[in-house]
Write an enzyme that holds these catalytic residues in place. Structure first.
Site, PDB file in Angstrom:
ATOM      1  N   GLN A 238      27.802  84.530 -10.567  1.00  0.00           N
ATOM      2  CA  GLN A 238      28.579  83.978  -9.459  1.00  0.00           C
ATOM      3  C   GLN A 238      30.077  84.243  -9.672  1.00  0.00           C
ATOM      4  OE1 GLN A 238      28.050  82.561  -6.503  1.00  0.00           O
ATOM      5  NE2 GLN A 238      25.840  82.804  -6.607  1.00  0.00           N
ATOM      6  N   SER A 239      30.408  85.480  -9.938  1.00  0.00           N
ATOM      7  CA  SER A 239      31.790  85.846 -10.246  1.00  0.00           C
ATOM      8  C   SER A 239      32.667  85.866  -9.000  1.00  0.00           C
ATOM      9  CB  SER A 239      31.820  87.228 -10.908  1.00  0.00           C
ATOM     10  OG  SER A 239      33.138  87.715 -10.995  1.00  0.00           O
ATOM     11  N   ASN A 240      33.708  85.029  -8.994  1.00  0.00           N
ATOM     12  CA  ASN A 240      34.707  85.084  -7.931  1.00  0.00           C
ATOM     13  C   ASN A 240      35.484  86.397  -7.988  1.00  0.00           C
ATOM     14  OD1 ASN A 240      34.242  82.327  -7.072  1.00  0.00           O
ATOM     15  ND2 ASN A 240      35.389  81.658  -8.870  1.00  0.00           N
TER      16      ASN A 240
END
Length: 342
Positions: free
Chosen positions: A75-77
């Site tokens: 869930q990398s921004n």
């Protein structure tokens, strides 16, 4: 600090707002809580990585890259904002996603940031947790170069001296805003992970002699390792800015008491912080970075770490789209639905 000396692609909506949080301040009984809205930078729901990418993607553009490769957690921004920035510049984007949580939840693996990665046209591949992601990224980049692509690689979080320029510049922006508003900032607090945000901020603050203590609330690494990573990058960033030696080891402070079970795993304090910001201020945090940073801030306020009259600025690093990958952590299903009487 003269940032026009560095190549930059201006995409972010800047300056981001500096706002007072009256209801959260009242509930906690002081100190005076302010928020720097870097969740509102404008690119694909916003977030702190956009500031870094303005400098990083300028380098990519200057070298004639047609493909940008980066890496991060599922869930990398950062991955989401890199994919969106690549769209703006007509480049392809390939992402390596590391499974740091071992979650089997379909929402976590395919919703939130992951969904937006694909919506922006990026391609992606996964790696198990604990592997050397930098080495994996470079190997994949070389495979594309062997096929004739011009590849620009970006480290996780955009955390190198070029990316950290974005937050040295943010420090200048924040001090200018505070001066314009007559606001004395006693402490600046934010979530710290890959080190680039904290390193850039401390390099910028020290270069200006702003005399604003900076506290990073850690989300992954142990205290000693986090502070070492930040200090090394802050030194390199200061050198790039032309002011080597302005950052001393004692300037770098991280509190890692709020990590919990590990990176990307929400704590009860994190969930409480997200709900408090949402219900008191109408502000959305995320369960990985800003939620844990806010949990640390709230706990420190309750424990009397700050004076009631202190002005504390919480720098919101964004990432609220990740909430859609963590719906199970809130356990709302079936508890908030009113049933109409027959």
């Amino acid at each position: 600090m003269h940032f026009s000396r560095f190549p930059r692609v201006r995409v972010a909506h800047l300056p981001t707002a500096l706002e007072f949080m009256p209801r959260l301040t009242e509930v906690l009984g002081g100190p005076q809580l302010w928020i720097k809205r870097d969740d509102c930078t404008g690119l694909s729901t916003g977030g702190n990585k956009t500031r870094k990418l303005e400098f990083l993607m300028a380098e990519a553009q200057a070298m004639g890259a047609d493909l940008v490769i980066t890496q991060g957690a599922t869930q990398s921004n950062h991955a989401r904002q890199t994919a969106a920035f690549a769209c703006r510049l007509g480049m392809d984007c390939h992402i390596l996603l590391e499974d740091r949580t071992n979650s089997t939840d379909p929402n976590y693996n395919y919703n939130g940031n992951v969904f937006l990665d694909y919506l922006h046209g990026a391609t992606a591949e996964k790696r198990p947790g604990g592997v050397d992601m930098h080495a994996e990224m470079e190997a994949v980049a070389q495979s594309f170069r062997d096929k004739g692509r011009t590849v620009y690689t970006i480290p996780g979080g955009g955390s190198n001296p070029t990316g950290a320029l974005g937050y040295a510049n943010c420090a200048l922006e924040l001090v200018n805003q505070a001066n314009a508003q007559g606001l004395r900032i006693d402490h600046l607090v934010h979530a710290t992970g890959s080190a680039g945000t904290q390193a850039g901020l401390i390099a910028g603050l020290k270069a200006m002699n702003a005399q604003i203590p900076l506290l990073g609330i850690g989300v992954r690494a142990p205290k000693a390792k986090q502070e070492e990573n930040v200090f090394n990058l802050a030194q390199a960033t200061a050198e790039k800015l032309g002011c080597p030696g302005v950052v001393q080891r004692e300037d770098v402070v991280a509190n890692t008491d709020y990590v919990g079970e590990g990176y990307g795993i929400p704590t009860p304090g994190c969930i409480e912080a997200i709900e408090m910001f949402a219900r008191l201020e109408g502000i959305l945090l995320d369960p990985v970075y800003s939620g844990k940073g806010a949990a640390g801030l709230i706990d420190l306020c309750r424990e009397g770490h700050f004076k009631p009259t202190d002005n504390i600025v919480f720098l919101h690093t964004g990432g609220s789209v990740a909430l859609f990958g963590y719906t199970d952590a809130f356990k709302y299903e079936g508890t908030h639905l009113a049933v109409a009487a027959e």
